[in-house]
Scaffold this motif. Structure first.
Motif, short mmCIF file in Angstrom:
data_model
loop_
_atom_site.label_atom_id
_atom_site.label_comp_id
_atom_site.label_asym_id
_atom_site.label_seq_id
_atom_site.Cartn_x
_atom_site.Cartn_y
_atom_site.Cartn_z
N LEU A 1 -2.56 72.34 38.07
CA LEU A 1 -1.55 71.29 37.94
C LEU A 1 -2.11 70.05 37.25
O LEU A 1 -1.45 69.45 36.40
N GLN B 1 0.51 67.78 29.20
CA GLN B 1 1.88 67.36 28.94
C GLN B 1 1.96 65.85 28.74
O GLN B 1 2.68 65.38 27.85
N GLN B 2 1.21 65.10 29.54
CA GLN B 2 1.21 63.64 29.38
C GLN B 2 0.68 63.24 28.01
O GLN B 2 1.20 62.33 27.38
N HIS C 1 10.06 69.72 34.10
CA HIS C 1 10.29 68.28 34.26
C HIS C 1 10.01 67.55 32.95
O HIS C 1 10.80 66.71 32.51
N TYR C 2 8.91 67.89 32.32
CA TYR C 2 8.57 67.26 31.03
C TYR C 2 9.55 67.69 29.95
O TYR C 2 9.95 66.88 29.10
N LEU D 1 5.37 58.95 36.07
CA LEU D 1 4.26 59.83 36.45
C LEU D 1 4.73 60.89 37.44
O LEU D 1 5.44 60.60 38.39
N VAL D 2 4.32 62.13 37.19
CA VAL D 2 4.67 63.23 38.07
C VAL D 2 3.60 63.39 39.14
O VAL D 2 3.90 63.51 40.32
N LEU D 3 2.35 63.41 38.72
CA LEU D 3 1.22 63.46 39.64
C LEU D 3 0.55 62.10 39.66
O LEU D 3 0.58 61.38 38.67
N ASP E 1 -0.61 68.90 33.73
CA ASP E 1 -0.01 67.56 33.71
C ASP E 1 -0.70 66.68 32.68
O ASP E 1 -0.05 65.93 31.95
N ARG E 2 -2.02 66.76 32.62
CA ARG E 2 -2.78 65.97 31.64
C ARG E 2 -2.40 66.36 30.22
O ARG E 2 -2.23 65.51 29.34
N ARG F 1 -1.82 59.21 39.05
CA ARG F 1 -2.79 59.00 37.98
C ARG F 1 -4.16 58.73 38.56
O ARG F 1 -4.30 57.96 39.51
N LEU G 1 6.78 71.66 36.94
CA LEU G 1 6.14 70.55 36.25
C LEU G 1 6.48 70.56 34.76
O LEU G 1 6.89 69.55 34.19
#
Length: 229
Positions: A68, A75-76, A130-131, A10-12, A72-73, A14, A127
């Motif tokens: 962000l 990309q996840q 990173h993914y 996890l980057v951010l 992030d959501r 959850r 971010l």
């Protein structure tokens, strides 16, 4: 058996979002992908989503944090879907083909403005990078598995994965290309073409196919006859 692909750490942090918050995040994702986010104020977002400022601030403390959370959501979700597709497939070419179709769907709404905004927003760019780095490591692993099984050409998986990453990095340039824009292709369709070129490039050369076909299979009759001779 193929090596399973782990989920990216996890980057951010959850968080559990309410049903209403998830609806708003889905709307924000479509809005940001289609129009970008740099020109939108919190007031604009409140008006477009028909929600209150308080509701937005319950999701994130600022517009920058909100972007962000949304990215992030997104990309996840793409990563999770890629992992799920991977579980049902063994051959490298089949995996990459499935991922190419996933790209068409997930990147269909992505605009040049969104790409510009990502490049300008340092935290968002980091971010996404990173993914992307995790995806390239996954591609290298799939290539290594495919080479070990003899289904793709004998190449250096690290070099091939890095070569693919160069194409990914050029995706925004292709999307801006005047000739490409006349075709009306979406970013997802361009990504699919990139995947297909890559899939073709990893297929064994004719000479490699013949060499592999000529190898005796351990334990078969041809091998035993060869030993007797």
């Amino acid at each position: 058996m193929a090596t399973p692909l782990p989920l990216l750490p996890l980057v951010l942090p959850r968080r559990q979002f309410s049903e209403r918050q998830q609806e708003l995040l889905a709307q924000l994702e479509r809005l940001f992908l289609r129009e970008g986010f740099s020109r939108l104020t919190i007031g604009d977002i409140v008006e477009r989503l028909s929600c209150s400022r308080t509701t937005l601030y319950q999701i994130a403390r600022s517009k920058e944090d909100l972007v962000l959370v949304v990215v992030d959501r997104w990309q996840q979700r793409m990563q999770q879907r890629a992992v799920e597709l991977r579980r049902g497939l063994d051959k490298a070419a089949d995996i990459f083909y499935a991922w190419s179709e996933l790209s068409v769907e997930e990147l269909a709404d992505m605009s040049i403005q969104f790409l510009d905004d990502v490049n300008q927003a340092i935290a968002v760019r980091q971010l996404v990078n990173h993914y992307n780095a995790h995806s390239i490591r996954a591609i290298e692993q799939i290539l290594a598995d495919g080479i070990a099984r003899g289904e793709i050409r004998d190449l250096d998986p690290h070099i091939a994965a890095q070569f693919f990453s160069l194409g990914v990095m050029r995706l925004d340039a292709l999307f801006r290309d005047e000739q490409m824009r006349h075709t009306g292709k979406s970013a997802g369709e361009i990504a699919r073409e990139l995947y297909r070129v890559f899939i073709y490039g990893i297929q064994p050369l004719p000479a490699e196919r013949q060499k592999r076909a000529a190898r005796p299979i351990p334990g078969n009759g041809a091998e035993r006859r060869g030993r007797k001779a």
